[in-house]
Design a protein around this motif. Structure first.
Motif, PDB file in Angstrom:
ATOM      1  N   GLU A  52      45.061  35.843  43.483  1.00 51.98           N
ATOM      2  CA  GLU A  52      45.766  36.758  44.382  1.00 51.98           C
ATOM      3  C   GLU A  52      47.113  37.160  43.800  1.00 51.98           C
ATOM      4  OE1 GLU A  52      45.600  36.354  48.597  1.00 51.98           O
ATOM      5  OE2 GLU A  52      44.296  34.600  48.469  1.00 51.98           O
ATOM      6  N   GLU A  53      47.750  36.231  43.068  1.00 50.40           N
ATOM      7  CA  GLU A  53      49.051  36.525  42.484  1.00 50.40           C
ATOM      8  C   GLU A  53      48.928  37.368  41.214  1.00 50.40           C
ATOM      9  OE1 GLU A  53      47.907  33.419  43.030  1.00 50.40           O
ATOM     10  OE2 GLU A  53      48.902  33.098  44.971  1.00 50.40           O
ATOM     11  N   GLY A  54      47.993  36.985  40.354  1.00 47.35           N
ATOM     12  CA  GLY A  54      47.864  37.677  39.076  1.00 47.35           C
ATOM     13  C   GLY A  54      47.009  38.918  39.112  1.00 47.35           C
ATOM     14  N   SER A  55      46.136  39.031  40.102  1.00 44.81           N
ATOM     15  CA  SER A  55      45.235  40.192  40.202  1.00 44.81           C
ATOM     16  C   SER A  55      45.209  40.710  41.636  1.00 44.81           C
ATOM     17  CB  SER A  55      43.818  39.797  39.763  1.00 44.81           C
ATOM     18  OG  SER A  55      43.828  39.067  38.558  1.00 44.81           O
ATOM     19  N   PRO A  56      46.355  41.193  42.127  1.00 42.57           N
ATOM     20  CA  PRO A  56      46.434  41.613  43.540  1.00 42.57           C
ATOM     21  C   PRO A  56      45.456  42.727  43.906  1.00 42.57           C
ATOM     22  CG  PRO A  56      48.348  42.376  42.293  1.00 42.57           C
ATOM     23  CD  PRO A  56      47.636  41.405  41.418  1.00 42.57           C
ATOM     24  N   GLU A  57      45.201  43.667  42.974  1.00 45.09           N
ATOM     25  CA  GLU A  57      44.292  44.778  43.274  1.00 45.09           C
ATOM     26  C   GLU A  57      42.849  44.269  43.432  1.00 45.09           C
ATOM     27  OE1 GLU A  57      44.765  47.745  40.284  1.00 45.09           O
ATOM     28  OE2 GLU A  57      46.799  48.283  40.908  1.00 45.09           O
ATOM     29  N   ALA A  59      42.047  41.157  44.259  1.00 43.33           N
ATOM     30  CA  ALA A  59      42.039  40.342  45.476  1.00 43.33           C
ATOM     31  C   ALA A  59      41.916  41.212  46.724  1.00 43.33           C
ATOM     32  CB  ALA A  59      43.318  39.508  45.541  1.00 43.33           C
ATOM     33  N   GLU A  60      42.594  42.352  46.714  1.00 42.53           N
ATOM     34  CA  GLU A  60      42.549  43.260  47.865  1.00 42.53           C
ATOM     35  C   GLU A  60      41.125  43.758  48.105  1.00 42.53           C
ATOM     36  OE1 GLU A  60      44.556  47.493  49.359  1.00 42.53           O
ATOM     37  OE2 GLU A  60      45.287  46.496  47.548  1.00 42.53           O
ATOM     38  N   ILE A  61      40.425  44.079  47.020  1.00 34.90           N
ATOM     39  CA  ILE A  61      39.037  44.546  47.123  1.00 34.90           C
ATOM     40  C   ILE A  61      38.137  43.431  47.649  1.00 34.90           C
ATOM     41  CG2 ILE A  61      37.023  45.341  45.803  1.00 34.90           C
ATOM     42  CD1 ILE A  61      39.123  46.645  43.872  1.00 34.90           C
ATOM     43  N   LEU A  62      38.329  42.227  47.117  1.00 34.37           N
ATOM     44  CA  LEU A  62      37.480  41.096  47.499  1.00 34.37           C
ATOM     45  C   LEU A  62      37.661  40.696  48.959  1.00 34.37           C
ATOM     46  CD1 LEU A  62      37.879  38.841  44.318  1.00 34.37           C
ATOM     47  CD2 LEU A  62      35.922  40.258  44.934  1.00 34.37           C
ATOM     48  N   LYS A  63      38.792  41.020  49.543  1.00 34.61           N
ATOM     49  CA  LYS A  63      39.066  40.662  50.934  1.00 34.61           C
ATOM     50  C   LYS A  63      38.476  41.649  51.939  1.00 34.61           C
ATOM     51  CE  LYS A  63      43.451  38.212  50.118  1.00 34.61           C
ATOM     52  NZ  LYS A  63      44.915  38.237  50.347  1.00 34.61           N
ATOM     53  N   LEU A  64      38.087  42.820  51.470  1.00 35.85           N
ATOM     54  CA  LEU A  64      37.573  43.840  52.383  1.00 35.85           C
ATOM     55  C   LEU A  64      36.231  43.412  52.979  1.00 35.85           C
ATOM     56  CD1 LEU A  64      38.429  47.058  50.326  1.00 35.85           C
ATOM     57  CD2 LEU A  64      39.594  46.201  52.370  1.00 35.85           C
ATOM     58  N   PRO A  65      35.992  43.690  54.261  1.00 41.51           N
ATOM     59  CA  PRO A  65      34.753  43.243  54.926  1.00 41.51           C
ATOM     60  C   PRO A  65      33.484  43.886  54.379  1.00 41.51           C
ATOM     61  CG  PRO A  65      36.005  44.723  56.340  1.00 41.51           C
ATOM     62  CD  PRO A  65      36.894  44.389  55.192  1.00 41.51           C
ATOM     63  N   ASN A  66      33.615  45.028  53.713  1.00 38.92           N
ATOM     64  CA  ASN A  66      32.428  45.708  53.172  1.00 38.92           C
ATOM     65  C   ASN A  66      32.206  45.398  51.687  1.00 38.92           C
ATOM     66  OD1 ASN A  66      34.745  47.163  52.410  1.00 38.92           O
ATOM     67  ND2 ASN A  66      33.587  49.052  52.146  1.00 38.92           N
ATOM     68  N   THR A  67      32.898  44.380  51.168  1.00 43.01           N
ATOM     69  CA  THR A  67      32.729  43.994  49.765  1.00 43.01           C
ATOM     70  C   THR A  67      31.643  42.934  49.643  1.00 43.01           C
ATOM     71  OG1 THR A  67      35.010  44.521  49.142  1.00 43.01           O
ATOM     72  CG2 THR A  67      33.842  42.934  47.759  1.00 43.01           C
ATOM     73  N   LEU A  68      30.771  43.121  48.656  1.00 42.92           N
ATOM     74  CA  LEU A  68      29.664  42.203  48.394  1.00 42.92           C
ATOM     75  C   LEU A  68      29.757  41.679  46.963  1.00 42.92           C
ATOM     76  CD1 LEU A  68      26.804  44.509  49.768  1.00 42.92           C
ATOM     77  CD2 LEU A  68      28.079  42.768  51.060  1.00 42.92           C
ATOM     78  N   TYR A 107      32.712  32.435  38.225  1.00 45.94           N
ATOM     79  CA  TYR A 107      32.575  32.232  39.665  1.00 45.94           C
ATOM     80  C   TYR A 107      33.193  30.900  40.090  1.00 45.94           C
ATOM     81  CZ  TYR A 107      30.540  31.445  44.236  1.00 45.94           C
ATOM     82  OH  TYR A 107      30.382  31.163  45.572  1.00 45.94           O
ATOM     83  N   LEU A 108      32.919  29.859  39.330  1.00 42.74           N
ATOM     84  CA  LEU A 108      33.400  28.526  39.688  1.00 42.74           C
ATOM     85  C   LEU A 108      34.901  28.367  39.497  1.00 42.74           C
ATOM     86  CD1 LEU A 108      30.530  26.324  38.177  1.00 42.74           C
ATOM     87  CD2 LEU A 108      30.870  26.949  40.578  1.00 42.74           C
ATOM     88  N   CYS A 109      35.475  29.111  38.563  1.00 40.20           N
ATOM     89  CA  CYS A 109      36.894  28.937  38.219  1.00 40.20           C
ATOM     90  C   CYS A 109      37.826  29.909  38.942  1.00 40.20           C
ATOM     91  CB  CYS A 109      37.088  29.081  36.704  1.00 40.20           C
ATOM     92  SG  CYS A 109      36.299  27.767  35.751  1.00 40.20           S
ATOM     93  N   ASN A 110      37.271  30.805  39.731  1.00 45.67           N
ATOM     94  CA  ASN A 110      38.105  31.767  40.443  1.00 45.67           C
ATOM     95  C   ASN A 110      37.864  31.662  41.952  1.00 45.67           C
ATOM     96  OD1 ASN A 110      39.426  33.650  38.265  1.00 45.67           O
ATOM     97  ND2 ASN A 110      37.302  33.385  37.595  1.00 45.67           N
ATOM     98  N   LYS A 111      38.793  31.048  42.640  1.00 43.97           N
ATOM     99  CA  LYS A 111      38.630  30.810  44.080  1.00 43.97           C
ATOM    100  C   LYS A 111      38.477  32.096  44.873  1.00 43.97           C
ATOM    101  CE  LYS A 111      41.071  26.371  44.228  1.00 43.97           C
ATOM    102  NZ  LYS A 111      42.208  25.614  44.817  1.00 43.97           N
ATOM    103  N   ILE A 112      39.121  33.168  44.417  1.00 46.37           N
ATOM    104  CA  ILE A 112      39.066  34.400  45.209  1.00 46.37           C
ATOM    105  C   ILE A 112      37.665  35.027  45.191  1.00 46.37           C
ATOM    106  CG2 ILE A 112      41.514  34.909  44.912  1.00 46.37           C
ATOM    107  CD1 ILE A 112      40.767  37.061  42.911  1.00 46.37           C
ATOM    108  N   LEU A 113      36.805  34.586  44.283  1.00 49.11           N
ATOM    109  CA  LEU A 113      35.443  35.110  44.267  1.00 49.11           C
ATOM    110  C   LEU A 113      34.590  34.544  45.409  1.00 49.11           C
ATOM    111  CD1 LEU A 113      34.601  35.202  40.442  1.00 49.11           C
ATOM    112  CD2 LEU A 113      35.172  37.112  41.958  1.00 49.11           C
ATOM    113  N   SER A 114      35.147  33.575  46.117  1.00 54.21           N
ATOM    114  CA  SER A 114      34.445  33.026  47.277  1.00 54.21           C
ATOM    115  C   SER A 114      34.791  33.817  48.551  1.00 54.21           C
ATOM    116  CB  SER A 114      34.811  31.552  47.481  1.00 54.21           C
ATOM    117  OG  SER A 114      36.196  31.405  47.758  1.00 54.21           O
ATOM    118  N   LEU A 115      35.696  34.785  48.438  1.00 51.81           N
ATOM    119  CA  LEU A 115      36.125  35.555  49.608  1.00 51.81           C
ATOM    120  C   LEU A 115      35.060  36.522  50.134  1.00 51.81           C
ATOM    121  CD1 LEU A 115      39.814  36.382  48.547  1.00 51.81           C
ATOM    122  CD2 LEU A 115      39.062  34.711  50.247  1.00 51.81           C
TER     123      LEU A 115
END
Length: 216
Positions: A52-57, A59-68, A107-115
């Protein structure tokens, strides 16, 4: 000649998170997807660490409800079970691009991919990428994975053939100039063609699958 005369129009936004080592490969399929889709619908983002800190853009996409996130597993939803794209619905489709080991590590090393919601495609397609060894016959290249997924989400079966035509042409050219067809790792193991030492977990998995088939 093999790319579509007119880029394929889709509602889905495709985001390819590409492992840095994948960019070094000569025979990549992500560019085929990039040039096959209409402008601004396919985004290739290079890197193997996202936060989220190093890749805010990102992270923003991954947080959207329509992101798969297209990543198979027991907790992944079958893509065909989701509502298709419509007037009031479109998706952001995230795909990890690299070898299967690299994609798993990302996938395993990036927590934001679980969003985002995790999805998978249940299909009967065999990869056309015959000049590169796949772990299993059911595993597809990046362009094939995206093409199958988009054909489902957009409800346009023709997308699969259109987007994978350059891949077929590439493999045909390579085979005509000295390349040899590659069977999947699973095929080689099952037919006694695999020459490398197998890991214990692979052997156990094979034994478990064989026992399950015998019980059936």
């Amino acid at each position: 000649m093999f790319l579509p005369d007119k880029p394929v129009e889709v509602s889905t936004n495709v985001y390819i998170l590409q492992h840095p080592f994948e960019e070094m490969r000569c025979l990549r399929t992500a560019p085929m997807l990039h040039y096959g889709l209409q402008a601004d619908k396919c985004h290739i983002i290079k890197g193997k660490k996202f936060s989220e800190e190093g890749s805010p853009e990102v992270a923003e996409i991954l947080k959207l409800p329509n992101t798969l996130l297209l990543y198979p597993g027991p907790d992944a939803i079958d893509l065909a079970e989701l509502p298709p794209c419509g007037r009031d619905l479109n998706y952001n489709l995230v795909i990890l691009d690299g070898t299967w080991a690299q994609a798993k590590n990302m996938y395993l090393c990036n927590k934001i991919l679980s969003l985002p919601k995790k999805v998978q495609i249940n299909h009967s397609h065999k990869s056309k990428y015959v000049i590169r060894t796949q772990p299993d016959d059911a595993f597809l290249s990046t362009v094939e994975t995206a093409a199958v997924a988009l054909s489902i989400l957009e409800q346009k079966p023709e997308i699969l053939q259109i987007l994978t035509k350059p891949l077929e042409a590439l493999c045909k050219f390579q085979l005509e100039h000295g390349a040899v067809p590659h069977q999947s790792k699973t095929y080689k193991i099952e037919n006694g063609l695999w020459t490398k030492k197998l890991k214990k977990k692979v052997i156990k998995k094979m034994e478990k699958e064989k026992q399950s088939q015998e019980n059936d």
